[in-house]
Design a protein around this motif. Sequence first.
Motif, PDB file in Angstrom:
ATOM      1  N   ILE A   1       2.334  -1.100   9.075  1.00  0.00           N
ATOM      2  CA  ILE A   1       1.921   0.324   8.556  1.00  0.00           C
ATOM      3  C   ILE A   1       1.419   0.888  10.052  1.00  0.00           C
ATOM      4  O   ILE A   1       1.564   1.906   9.548  1.00  0.00           O
ATOM      5  CB  ILE A   1      -0.031  -0.669   7.666  1.00  0.00           C
ATOM      6  N   LEU A   2       0.892   0.189  10.587  1.00  0.00           N
ATOM      7  CA  LEU A   2       0.678   0.714  12.352  1.00  0.00           C
ATOM      8  C   LEU A   2       1.803   0.857  13.200  1.00  0.00           C
ATOM      9  O   LEU A   2       1.598   2.209  13.419  1.00  0.00           O
ATOM     10  CB  LEU A   2      -0.204  -0.345  13.539  1.00  0.00           C
TER      11      LEU A   2
ATOM     12  N   ASP B   1     -10.778  -2.904   9.449  1.00  0.00           N
ATOM     13  CA  ASP B   1     -10.912  -4.013  10.572  1.00  0.00           C
ATOM     14  C   ASP B   1      -9.996  -3.100  11.583  1.00  0.00           C
ATOM     15  O   ASP B   1     -10.253  -3.482  12.292  1.00  0.00           O
ATOM     16  CB  ASP B   1     -11.306  -5.208   9.895  1.00  0.00           C
ATOM     17  N   ALA B   2      -9.113  -3.386  11.082  1.00  0.00           N
ATOM     18  CA  ALA B   2      -7.345  -3.109  11.896  1.00  0.00           C
ATOM     19  C   ALA B   2      -7.369  -1.911  12.034  1.00  0.00           C
ATOM     20  O   ALA B   2      -7.003  -1.670  12.929  1.00  0.00           O
ATOM     21  CB  ALA B   2      -5.966  -4.177  11.024  1.00  0.00           C
ATOM     22  N   LEU B   3      -7.101  -1.473  10.936  1.00  0.00           N
ATOM     23  CA  LEU B   3      -7.519  -0.023  11.465  1.00  0.00           C
ATOM     24  C   LEU B   3      -8.355   0.739  12.111  1.00  0.00           C
ATOM     25  O   LEU B   3      -8.149   1.512  13.691  1.00  0.00           O
ATOM     26  CB  LEU B   3      -7.481   1.253  10.316  1.00  0.00           C
TER      27      LEU B   3
ATOM     28  N   TRP C   1     -10.526  -6.079   5.732  1.00  0.00           N
ATOM     29  CA  TRP C   1      -9.028  -6.581   6.623  1.00  0.00           C
ATOM     30  C   TRP C   1      -8.026  -5.035   6.906  1.00  0.00           C
ATOM     31  O   TRP C   1      -8.097  -4.687   8.133  1.00  0.00           O
ATOM     32  CB  TRP C   1      -7.798  -7.428   6.670  1.00  0.00           C
ATOM     33  N   LEU C   2      -7.685  -4.543   6.241  1.00  0.00           N
ATOM     34  CA  LEU C   2      -6.701  -3.302   6.404  1.00  0.00           C
ATOM     35  C   LEU C   2      -8.317  -2.166   7.137  1.00  0.00           C
ATOM     36  O   LEU C   2      -7.575  -2.279   9.046  1.00  0.00           O
ATOM     37  CB  LEU C   2      -6.491  -2.655   4.962  1.00  0.00           C
TER      38      LEU C   2
ATOM     39  N   CYS D   1       0.492  -1.212   0.039  1.00  0.00           N
ATOM     40  CA  CYS D   1       0.130   0.198  -0.089  1.00  0.00           C
ATOM     41  C   CYS D   1       0.624   1.296   0.346  1.00  0.00           C
ATOM     42  O   CYS D   1       1.839   1.187   0.721  1.00  0.00           O
ATOM     43  CB  CYS D   1      -1.320   0.313   1.507  1.00  0.00           C
TER      44      CYS D   1
ATOM     45  N   ASN E   1       2.309  -5.159   2.639  1.00  0.00           N
ATOM     46  CA  ASN E   1       0.609  -5.114   3.283  1.00  0.00           C
ATOM     47  C   ASN E   1       0.662  -6.425   4.562  1.00  0.00           C
ATOM     48  O   ASN E   1       0.286  -6.846   4.977  1.00  0.00           O
ATOM     49  CB  ASN E   1      -0.495  -5.823   2.514  1.00  0.00           C
ATOM     50  N   ASP E   2       1.305  -5.250   5.576  1.00  0.00           N
ATOM     51  CA  ASP E   2       1.339  -6.142   6.920  1.00  0.00           C
ATOM     52  C   ASP E   2       0.928  -5.046   7.765  1.00  0.00           C
ATOM     53  O   ASP E   2       1.614  -3.768   8.157  1.00  0.00           O
ATOM     54  CB  ASP E   2       3.083  -6.434   7.097  1.00  0.00           C
ATOM     55  N   MET E   3       0.465  -5.220   9.137  1.00  0.00           N
ATOM     56  CA  MET E   3      -0.742  -4.597   9.915  1.00  0.00           C
ATOM     57  C   MET E   3       0.615  -3.906  10.577  1.00  0.00           C
ATOM     58  O   MET E   3       0.545  -2.912  11.018  1.00  0.00           O
ATOM     59  CB  MET E   3      -1.104  -4.776  10.459  1.00  0.00           C
ATOM     60  N   SER E   4       1.238  -4.845  11.417  1.00  0.00           N
ATOM     61  CA  SER E   4       2.335  -4.258  12.179  1.00  0.00           C
ATOM     62  C   SER E   4       3.058  -3.282  11.853  1.00  0.00           C
ATOM     63  O   SER E   4       3.644  -1.966  12.235  1.00  0.00           O
ATOM     64  CB  SER E   4       2.769  -4.775  12.655  1.00  0.00           C
TER      65      SER E   4
END
Length: 90
Positions: A38-39, A65-67, A62-63, A14, A33-36
């Motif tokens: 991105i966060l 929801d996690a955000l 998925w993005l 992203c 595209n790894d939430m850790s």
Amino acid sequence: MKLYGGIDLHSNNCVIAIINEQGETLTVKRLNNDMSVILSFLSPYKDNLKGLVVESTFNWYWLVDALMDAEFKLHLANCNGLMKLDRFIA
């Protein structure tokens, strides 16, 4: 300072852009595209982010929801219906 963000979501990465209220780009970064990841990238801006726009493509859930779980304010955008961003900045 008011900040605004946008996320251009692709299948395996992203691109996240953060702008200020004058529309000046503060940062743009392509991330896996790894939430850790991105966060971690978004966390320094979180307190000043008034919202993040995520394009509502087939793989957005998925993005978002996690955000949402991380308490970011989100907006879904239909790519076919977007107007220039500066029309939305007050």
